[in-house]
Design a protein around this motif. Structure first.
Motif, mmCIF file in Angstrom:
data_model
loop_
_atom_site.group_PDB
_atom_site.id
_atom_site.type_symbol
_atom_site.label_atom_id
_atom_site.label_comp_id
_atom_site.label_asym_id
_atom_site.label_seq_id
_atom_site.Cartn_x
_atom_site.Cartn_y
_atom_site.Cartn_z
ATOM 1 N N UNK A 145 0.874 -1.370 0.095
ATOM 2 C CA UNK A 145 -0.059 0.166 0.072
ATOM 3 C C UNK A 145 0.875 1.195 0.027
ATOM 4 N N UNK A 146 2.306 0.964 0.131
ATOM 5 C CA UNK A 146 2.970 2.555 -0.065
ATOM 6 C C UNK A 146 2.925 3.277 -1.141
ATOM 7 N N UNK A 147 2.880 2.633 -2.277
ATOM 8 C CA UNK A 147 2.698 3.104 -3.725
ATOM 9 C C UNK A 147 1.428 4.077 -3.659
ATOM 10 N N UNK A 148 0.179 3.339 -3.389
ATOM 11 C CA UNK A 148 -0.924 3.913 -3.516
ATOM 12 C C UNK A 148 -1.107 4.948 -2.390
ATOM 13 N N UNK A 149 -1.107 4.411 -1.207
ATOM 14 C CA UNK A 149 -1.484 5.430 0.053
ATOM 15 C C UNK A 149 -0.251 6.325 0.064
ATOM 16 N N UNK A 150 0.866 5.897 0.007
ATOM 17 C CA UNK A 150 2.088 7.023 0.206
ATOM 18 C C UNK A 150 2.287 7.972 -0.729
ATOM 19 N N UNK A 151 2.708 7.233 -1.959
ATOM 20 C CA UNK A 151 3.405 8.106 -2.925
ATOM 21 C C UNK A 151 1.994 8.880 -3.509
ATOM 22 N N UNK A 152 0.895 8.259 -3.891
ATOM 23 C CA UNK A 152 -0.326 8.819 -4.544
ATOM 24 C C UNK A 152 -1.239 9.362 -3.494
ATOM 25 N N UNK A 153 -1.082 9.235 -2.388
ATOM 26 C CA UNK A 153 -1.968 9.653 -1.386
ATOM 27 C C UNK A 153 -3.396 9.617 -1.684
ATOM 28 N N UNK A 154 -3.825 8.243 -2.068
ATOM 29 C CA UNK A 154 -4.963 7.791 -2.044
ATOM 30 C C UNK A 154 -5.426 6.908 -1.037
ATOM 31 N N UNK A 155 -6.686 7.601 -0.430
ATOM 32 C CA UNK A 155 -7.022 6.567 0.838
ATOM 33 C C UNK A 155 -8.734 6.370 0.939
ATOM 34 N N UNK A 156 -9.059 6.829 -0.131
ATOM 35 C CA UNK A 156 -10.610 6.083 -0.357
ATOM 36 C C UNK A 156 -10.874 5.456 -1.607
ATOM 37 N N UNK A 157 -11.750 4.516 -1.838
ATOM 38 C CA UNK A 157 -11.673 3.708 -2.813
ATOM 39 C C UNK A 157 -13.131 3.386 -3.065
ATOM 40 N N UNK A 158 -13.745 3.163 -4.310
ATOM 41 C CA UNK A 158 -12.711 2.956 -5.574
ATOM 42 C C UNK A 158 -11.923 4.561 -5.759
ATOM 43 N N UNK A 159 -10.769 4.604 -6.456
ATOM 44 C CA UNK A 159 -10.322 5.776 -6.686
ATOM 45 C C UNK A 159 -9.698 5.496 -8.094
ATOM 46 N N UNK A 160 -9.431 6.457 -8.841
ATOM 47 C CA UNK A 160 -8.818 6.352 -10.413
ATOM 48 C C UNK A 160 -8.531 7.674 -10.912
ATOM 49 N N UNK A 161 -7.720 7.584 -11.941
ATOM 50 C CA UNK A 161 -6.990 8.584 -12.784
ATOM 51 C C UNK A 161 -7.112 8.266 -14.240
ATOM 52 N N UNK A 162 -7.625 9.211 -14.914
ATOM 53 C CA UNK A 162 -7.794 9.180 -16.515
ATOM 54 C C UNK A 162 -6.509 9.802 -16.975
ATOM 55 N N UNK A 163 -5.915 8.974 -17.609
ATOM 56 C CA UNK A 163 -4.854 9.468 -18.250
ATOM 57 C C UNK A 163 -4.725 9.694 -19.669
ATOM 58 N N UNK A 164 -3.998 10.697 -20.259
ATOM 59 C CA UNK A 164 -4.208 10.983 -21.717
ATOM 60 C C UNK A 164 -2.822 10.120 -22.381
ATOM 61 N N UNK A 165 -2.752 10.197 -23.555
ATOM 62 C CA UNK A 165 -1.626 9.360 -24.363
ATOM 63 C C UNK A 165 -0.275 9.600 -23.703
ATOM 64 N N UNK A 166 0.063 10.863 -23.185
ATOM 65 C CA UNK A 166 1.226 11.106 -22.702
ATOM 66 C C UNK A 166 1.754 10.860 -21.252
ATOM 67 N N UNK A 167 0.541 10.335 -20.578
ATOM 68 C CA UNK A 167 0.401 9.826 -19.271
ATOM 69 C C UNK A 167 0.196 10.839 -18.383
ATOM 70 N N UNK A 168 -0.335 12.031 -18.676
ATOM 71 C CA UNK A 168 -0.764 12.808 -17.857
ATOM 72 C C UNK A 168 -2.094 12.707 -17.349
ATOM 73 N N UNK A 169 -2.516 13.081 -16.055
ATOM 74 C CA UNK A 169 -3.858 12.777 -15.637
ATOM 75 C C UNK A 169 -4.639 14.096 -15.975
ATOM 76 N N UNK A 170 -5.872 13.802 -16.636
ATOM 77 C CA UNK A 170 -6.527 14.761 -17.122
ATOM 78 C C UNK A 170 -8.032 14.717 -16.363
ATOM 79 N N UNK A 171 -8.171 13.647 -15.733
ATOM 80 C CA UNK A 171 -9.315 13.755 -14.503
ATOM 81 C C UNK A 171 -9.153 12.675 -13.355
ATOM 82 N N UNK A 172 -9.435 12.960 -12.102
ATOM 83 C CA UNK A 172 -9.205 12.074 -11.070
ATOM 84 C C UNK A 172 -10.618 11.765 -10.535
ATOM 85 N N UNK A 173 -10.725 10.367 -10.105
ATOM 86 C CA UNK A 173 -12.003 10.164 -9.468
ATOM 87 C C UNK A 173 -13.138 10.485 -10.275
#
Length: 138
Positions: free
Chosen positions: A91-119
């Protein structure tokens, strides 16, 4: 976006990338005892089947603990989830690095890997894809 969850459903070390170079990729964070997470599976499967992988892809990262790994694998099989699955067992990556503490949670990425929408909710994702990607069965 480059992440390093601990492994895949086949117990292999993993490095998350966008191998398909999809126009949009949903990175979905979940765990096998999360009812709201599992409730999204039918919509995700429908969307996944409607678009080519070069247009839309799904990747899931679970935070199931070591004792929950058998349930995680069973849930994936039971729901016949066809996309890549990763496990962030500590859980270090999800909770620590990305600070995700509620589920479900998501990121919508564009083709370059940029987050364009969250949750993004499933109804919002459905509308977004319908307005931005031509529907075509792969």
């Amino acid at each position: 976006m480059l992440v390093t969850p601990s492994g895949t459903v086949d117990d292999k070390p993993a490095q998350l990338t966008n191998p398909q170079k999809a126009r949009y990729t949903l990175v979905d964070f979940w765990f096998s005892r999360c009812g709201a997470c599992i409730d999204q599976f039918p919509t995700l499967k429908t969307l996944f089947s409607q678009y080519r992988r070069t247009d839309f892809n799904v990747v899931q990262i679970s935070i199931d603990k070591k004792a929950e790994v058998p349930l995680w694998k069973k849930t994936i099989q039971q729901h016949a989830l066809p996309w890549l699955q990763y496990l962030d067992e500590s859980g270090k990556f999800t909770s620590g690095t990305l600070a995700i503490n509620a589920f479900p949670s998501n990121f919508l990425l564009d083709q370059q890997g940029k987050i364009i929408r969250r949750d993004v909710r499933m109804d919002e994702l459905t509308k977004f894809l319908a307005g931005n990607v031509p529907t075509s069965v792969r």
